[in-house]
Design an enzyme around this catalytic site. Structure first.
Site, PDB file in Angstrom:
ATOM      1  CD  GLU A 206     122.276  14.224  80.025  1.00 45.67           C
ATOM      2  OE1 GLU A 206     121.412  14.417  80.904  1.00 45.67           O
ATOM      3  OE2 GLU A 206     123.041  15.120  79.638  1.00 45.67           O
TER       4      GLU A 206
ATOM      5  CG  ASN B  82     115.679  18.494  82.532  1.00 39.29           C
ATOM      6  OD1 ASN B  82     114.930  18.436  81.564  1.00 39.29           O
ATOM      7  ND2 ASN B  82     116.164  19.638  82.964  1.00 39.29           N
TER       8      ASN B  82
ATOM      9  CB  CYS C 194     120.581  14.418  84.239  1.00 39.53           C
ATOM     10  SG  CYS C 194     121.591  15.526  85.216  1.00 39.53           S
TER      11      CYS C 194
HETATM   12  N1  THU Z   1     120.537  18.740  83.259  1.00 42.47           N
HETATM   13  C1  THU Z   1     120.366  17.611  82.520  1.00 42.47           C
HETATM   14  O1  THU Z   1     119.256  17.075  82.434  1.00 42.47           O
HETATM   15  N2  THU Z   1     121.442  17.099  81.882  1.00 42.47           N
HETATM   16  C2  THU Z   1     122.703  17.640  81.893  1.00 42.47           C
HETATM   17  O2  THU Z   1     123.618  17.092  81.307  1.00 42.47           O
HETATM   18  C3  THU Z   1     122.934  18.887  82.611  1.00 42.47           C
HETATM   19  C4  THU Z   1     121.812  19.405  83.423  1.00 42.47           C
HETATM   20  C5  THU Z   1     119.370  19.347  83.906  1.00 42.47           C
HETATM   21  C6  THU Z   1     119.339  19.279  85.400  1.00 42.47           C
HETATM   22  C7  THU Z   1     118.466  20.450  85.751  1.00 42.47           C
HETATM   23  O3  THU Z   1     117.098  20.053  85.692  1.00 42.47           O
HETATM   24  C8  THU Z   1     118.711  21.461  84.640  1.00 42.47           C
HETATM   25  O4  THU Z   1     119.313  20.715  83.582  1.00 42.47           O
HETATM   26  C9  THU Z   1     119.605  22.618  85.027  1.00 42.47           C
HETATM   27  O5  THU Z   1     120.775  22.149  85.614  1.00 42.47           O
END
Ligand code: THU
Length: 137
Positions: free
Chosen positions: A55, A42, A53
């Site tokens: 993913e 992320n 994110c």
């Molecule tokens: N986040 C992800 O990278 N993937 C997810 O599936 C859920 C949330 C990240 C976004 C943000 O930087 C942190 O997690 C908190 O929401």
């Protein structure tokens, strides 16, 4: 590529997370049917909604290199105070599930891991029932 190996790669990718605002780091490893692995973490921004994110970072890296046939994605995430095994299973957010649905019929496996020995898995179709796809148009 075993599930455990893919989780270990996701754990490595998590180390690159840029998360000065949430201090919540996520790593993902996306395995294509051709056997390649694309990683993601992320990436946050001072303009908060611009955050990406882990993913989708991995998905966009793969698609930008011409890879759209996905076999499996593994992910790990948690507070920065849990750099190794995490206390929770992180699953893809709705936006990331929908992004996967653009390229996959729902049969790919999603692995949500606390560690290489502790994970849950389900298919994209199980995680995103009645998904909207290009065929829906
Ligand atoms: N986040 C992800 O990278 N993937 C997810 O599936 C859920 C949330 C990240 C976004 C943000 O930087 C942190 O997690 C908190 O929401």
């Amino acid at each position: 590529m075993t599930k455990k190996e893919l989780i270990e790669i996701a754990k490595e990718a998590r180390k690159m997370a840029y998360v000065p605002y949430s201090n919540f780091s996520v790593g993902a490893a996306l395995l294509t049917k051709s056997g390649k692995v694309y990683t993601g973490c992320n990436i946050e921004n001072s303009s908060y909604p611009l955050t990406m994110c882990a993913e989708r970072t991995a998905i966009f890296k793969a698609v930008s290199e011409g890879e759209r046939d996905f076999e499996m994605i593994a992910e790990v995430g948690g507070p920065m105070t849990e750099p190794d095994a995490t206390s929770r299973y992180i699953s893809p957010c709705g936006a990331c599930r929908q992004t996967l649905a653009e390229y996959n019929d729902g049969s790919m496996t999603i692995i949500c891991a606390k560690s290489a020995d502790d994970y849950v898995e389900m298919t994209l179709a199980e995680m995103l029932p009645m998904m909207f796809t290009p065929e829906s148009l």
